[in-house]
Design a protein around this motif. Structure first.
Motif, short mmCIF file in Angstrom:
data_model
loop_
_atom_site.label_atom_id
_atom_site.label_comp_id
_atom_site.label_asym_id
_atom_site.label_seq_id
_atom_site.Cartn_x
_atom_site.Cartn_y
_atom_site.Cartn_z
N MET A 54 0.88 -1.37 -0.21
CA MET A 54 -0.02 0.06 0.16
C MET A 54 0.88 1.27 0.09
SD MET A 54 -3.21 0.76 -0.08
CE MET A 54 -4.10 -0.67 0.39
N LEU A 55 1.95 1.08 0.77
CA LEU A 55 2.78 2.38 0.74
C LEU A 55 3.55 2.54 -0.72
CD1 LEU A 55 5.01 1.53 3.95
CD2 LEU A 55 3.53 3.48 3.69
N THR A 56 3.72 1.34 -1.56
CA THR A 56 4.24 1.73 -2.90
C THR A 56 3.20 2.19 -3.68
OG1 THR A 56 5.84 -0.26 -2.88
CG2 THR A 56 4.61 0.27 -4.92
N TRP A 57 1.75 1.79 -3.46
CA TRP A 57 0.71 2.31 -4.22
C TRP A 57 0.45 3.87 -4.14
CZ3 TRP A 57 -3.89 4.13 -2.15
CH2 TRP A 57 -4.98 4.83 -3.08
N ALA A 58 0.70 4.39 -2.81
CA ALA A 58 0.56 5.62 -2.30
C ALA A 58 1.46 6.49 -2.88
CB ALA A 58 0.63 5.82 -0.86
N LEU A 59 3.03 5.82 -3.16
CA LEU A 59 3.80 6.66 -3.95
C LEU A 59 3.53 6.94 -5.34
CD1 LEU A 59 6.88 5.06 -1.80
CD2 LEU A 59 6.27 7.64 -1.93
N THR A 60 3.13 5.65 -6.06
CA THR A 60 2.92 5.75 -7.49
C THR A 60 1.66 6.87 -7.56
OG1 THR A 60 1.06 4.01 -7.25
CG2 THR A 60 3.35 3.54 -7.62
N ARG A 61 0.90 7.23 -6.54
CA ARG A 61 -0.18 8.24 -6.70
C ARG A 61 0.74 9.68 -6.79
NH1 ARG A 61 -5.03 8.32 -8.08
NH2 ARG A 61 -5.92 9.13 -5.97
N LEU A 62 1.65 9.99 -6.26
CA LEU A 62 2.25 11.04 -6.23
C LEU A 62 2.99 11.37 -7.63
CD1 LEU A 62 3.76 10.99 -2.78
CD2 LEU A 62 2.24 12.58 -3.44
#
Length: 218
Positions: free
Chosen positions: A51-59
């Protein structure tokens, strides 16, 4: 809101950390990039890391990529591995030069495996043959799960891997030859079972017997 998420990312309960990472991705805030990346380096829960990776891809990539590249020289294997994984998901090829040979041959198998996947995802056109040659140096490494990861990476490069695999099939080490043969089989038939192909190749692979040098006394 940002401070609340930052605090929750360090909560003892993994479900709280998971919700915090989800919130960070739902309402992307560049101010969170350092906290998210720092948490990737130490987060023990797989689902939270994902989920942390997903959050970073949203930036925006221009915000995340430089910070992720910085992590690739971290002393912490998980920091390197997670940064590579996230870069592969972001898909920004400007990060390609940072996926170095040192990472492809990292002593930590998880870092190396993630580097192989990231390299295949980020390799620019025209660099595939060189990458295949570099990856082929890892043939025969580690247990079957590591070998499977490498074979998948080489298979993803398609025809660019053929020369490197052909060379590896003449390697003096039977384990390398068997791994190369099993990988070539995966290229021919992506649905084939890697474990079976590796076992079969190992049985068919015989030690290379050096030619007798008549000038050497018996």
């Amino acid at each position: 809101m940002t401070q609340t998420i930052t605090t929750a990312l360090h909560a003892p309960d993994p479900s709280t950390r998971l919700r915090a990472a989800m919130a960070a991705g739902t309402e992307p805030d560049p101010l969170l990039v350092d906290d998210l990346i720092a948490r990737c380096a130490v987060e023990p829960d797989f689902f939270v890391r994902d989920m942390l990776t997903w959050a970073l891809t949203r930036l925006p990539a221009q915000v995340t990529v430089p910070r992720l590249v910085d992590e690739l020289v971290s002393d912490a294997p998980q920091a390197r591995s997670q940064a590579l994984h996230t870069l592969s998901k972001v898909g920004d090829r400007s990060a390609w030069p940072a996926v170095t040979a040192d990472l492809l041959h990292d002593a930590d198998p998880e870092v190396a495996r993630t580097a192989w996947r990231a390299a295949v995802a980020l390799v620019p056109a025209g660099e595939e043959l060189a990458l295949a040659g570099e990856l082929a140096r890892e043939l025969g490494r580690g247990p079957i799960d590591v070998q499977r990861s490498l074979s998948r990476a080489l298979a993803a490069l398609g025809e660019a891997s053929l020369d490197a695999l052909a060379t590896a099939r003449r390697h003096r080490t039977p384990r390398v030859r068997a791994h190369a043969a099993a990988t070539a089989r995966i290229l021919d038939d992506p649905d084939s079972d890697f474990a079976y192909e590796l076992e079969r190749a190992a049985k068919l692979t015989k030690p290379v017997v050096p030619e007798h040098d008549s000038s050497t006394p018996c």
